[in-house]
Design a protein around this motif. Sequence first.
Motif, PDB file in Angstrom:
ATOM      1  N   ARG A  90      -3.861 -46.608 -34.566  1.00 16.97           N
ATOM      2  CA  ARG A  90      -3.967 -47.754 -33.650  1.00 16.97           C
ATOM      3  C   ARG A  90      -4.213 -49.048 -34.408  1.00 16.97           C
ATOM      4  N   ALA A  91      -5.046 -48.966 -35.462  1.00 15.09           N
ATOM      5  CA  ALA A  91      -5.300 -50.148 -36.283  1.00 15.09           C
ATOM      6  C   ALA A  91      -4.021 -50.625 -36.975  1.00 15.09           C
ATOM      7  N   ALA A  92      -3.119 -49.686 -37.265  1.00 16.04           N
ATOM      8  CA  ALA A  92      -1.842 -50.023 -37.895  1.00 16.04           C
ATOM      9  C   ALA A  92      -0.796 -50.454 -36.871  1.00 16.04           C
ATOM     10  N   GLY A  93      -1.187 -50.505 -35.587  1.00 13.19           N
ATOM     11  CA  GLY A  93      -0.280 -50.990 -34.554  1.00 13.19           C
ATOM     12  C   GLY A  93       0.683 -49.969 -34.013  1.00 13.19           C
ATOM     13  N   GLN A  94       0.439 -48.682 -34.269  1.00 13.85           N
ATOM     14  CA  GLN A  94       1.366 -47.658 -33.786  1.00 13.85           C
ATOM     15  C   GLN A  94       1.105 -47.360 -32.307  1.00 13.85           C
ATOM     16  N   ILE A  95       2.137 -46.926 -31.609  1.00 14.67           N
ATOM     17  CA  ILE A  95       2.103 -46.801 -30.150  1.00 14.67           C
ATOM     18  C   ILE A  95       2.230 -45.327 -29.767  1.00 14.67           C
ATOM     19  N   PRO A  96       1.208 -44.735 -29.129  1.00 14.06           N
ATOM     20  CA  PRO A  96       1.286 -43.312 -28.758  1.00 14.06           C
ATOM     21  C   PRO A  96       2.229 -43.074 -27.589  1.00 14.06           C
ATOM     22  N   VAL A  97       3.006 -42.013 -27.684  1.00 15.39           N
ATOM     23  CA  VAL A  97       3.933 -41.620 -26.625  1.00 15.39           C
ATOM     24  C   VAL A  97       3.593 -40.214 -26.169  1.00 15.39           C
ATOM     25  N   GLY A 106       3.493 -45.901 -20.280  1.00 10.68           N
ATOM     26  CA  GLY A 106       2.553 -46.746 -21.004  1.00 10.68           C
ATOM     27  C   GLY A 106       3.085 -47.150 -22.366  1.00 10.68           C
ATOM     28  N   ALA A 107       3.743 -46.231 -23.045  1.00 11.43           N
ATOM     29  CA  ALA A 107       4.339 -46.531 -24.345  1.00 11.43           C
ATOM     30  C   ALA A 107       5.479 -47.530 -24.178  1.00 11.43           C
ATOM     31  N   TYR A 108       6.255 -47.360 -23.118  1.00  7.59           N
ATOM     32  CA  TYR A 108       7.350 -48.297 -22.849  1.00  7.59           C
ATOM     33  C   TYR A 108       6.804 -49.704 -22.657  1.00  7.59           C
ATOM     34  N   ASP A 109       5.763 -49.850 -21.850  1.00  8.57           N
ATOM     35  CA  ASP A 109       5.173 -51.163 -21.601  1.00  8.57           C
ATOM     36  C   ASP A 109       4.642 -51.773 -22.897  1.00  8.57           C
ATOM     37  N   ALA A 110       3.978 -50.949 -23.722  1.00  9.59           N
ATOM     38  CA  ALA A 110       3.426 -51.447 -24.978  1.00  9.59           C
ATOM     39  C   ALA A 110       4.536 -51.878 -25.937  1.00  9.59           C
TER      40      ALA A 110
END
Length: 256
Positions: A90-97, A106-110
């Motif tokens: 998360r600190a590296a800006g990765q988006i969980p799917v 939620g991943a789509y919105d992010a």
Amino acid sequence: MKVRKLQQKRGWAWHLAVPIVKPALLATTTHEWTGGERIPATGGCILVLNHISHVDPLTAAHIVWDHGRVPRYLAKSGLFRNRALGFFLRAAGQIPVERLSVNAIGAYDAAVAAVRAGECVVVYPEGTITRDPGGWPMTGKSGAARIALATGCPVIPIGQWGAQELLAPYATRPDLFPRKRIRMLVGDPVDLDDLLAVEATPPVVQQATDRIMAAIVTLVEQIRGETAPAERFDMRRAGVRETGNPHRHDPGEAPA
């Protein structure tokens, strides 16, 4: 190859990861990168790649980083369940799917928000490592297309080959020596202009998805010097599980 200087703030996670990961990649791989200048230097964009190994997010990050961008991946939610790893990702800006789940919205919105904020989002449209017996790209899922149609951002296809020699699909140990050749070919943006002008109905999204996958397949054909099968592998039609190791039948194993 001309390397671009990073313009974005990278944060503590990248300051920690890059000095570890990049030397490890340079020690175990060589690379043949073509068309890297097509990765936009600034502005929101989507990079779409074929998926051939658990290690290819690292080899893909290498080309993205060396062309001046901080990659934000759509990554499987299972990786975030470990508290320490999840905190780092998360600190590296990765988006969980959460794949195969209604929570994937939620991943789509992010991802849409990230693109609109000018960031570089990396998507594997197949959704998992290819199950095609020859390692060719499979049919694609709609995520990348929907993000592109919602934002109007450029979609940059990248064909890759070689990471599966460093770490075979679902292998537990890498093959580190001799150094493996990682080949990546970056293509021109996928033309979606006509689809941006109409409502993003399911058929329109499917058209966009098909164009994205066709662009990736063409690049992989060029890298491999071979012709892909006329029909792309479809996990559902083949009755192959869409998450986890397809060669194992343990219902408790972590998704991959």
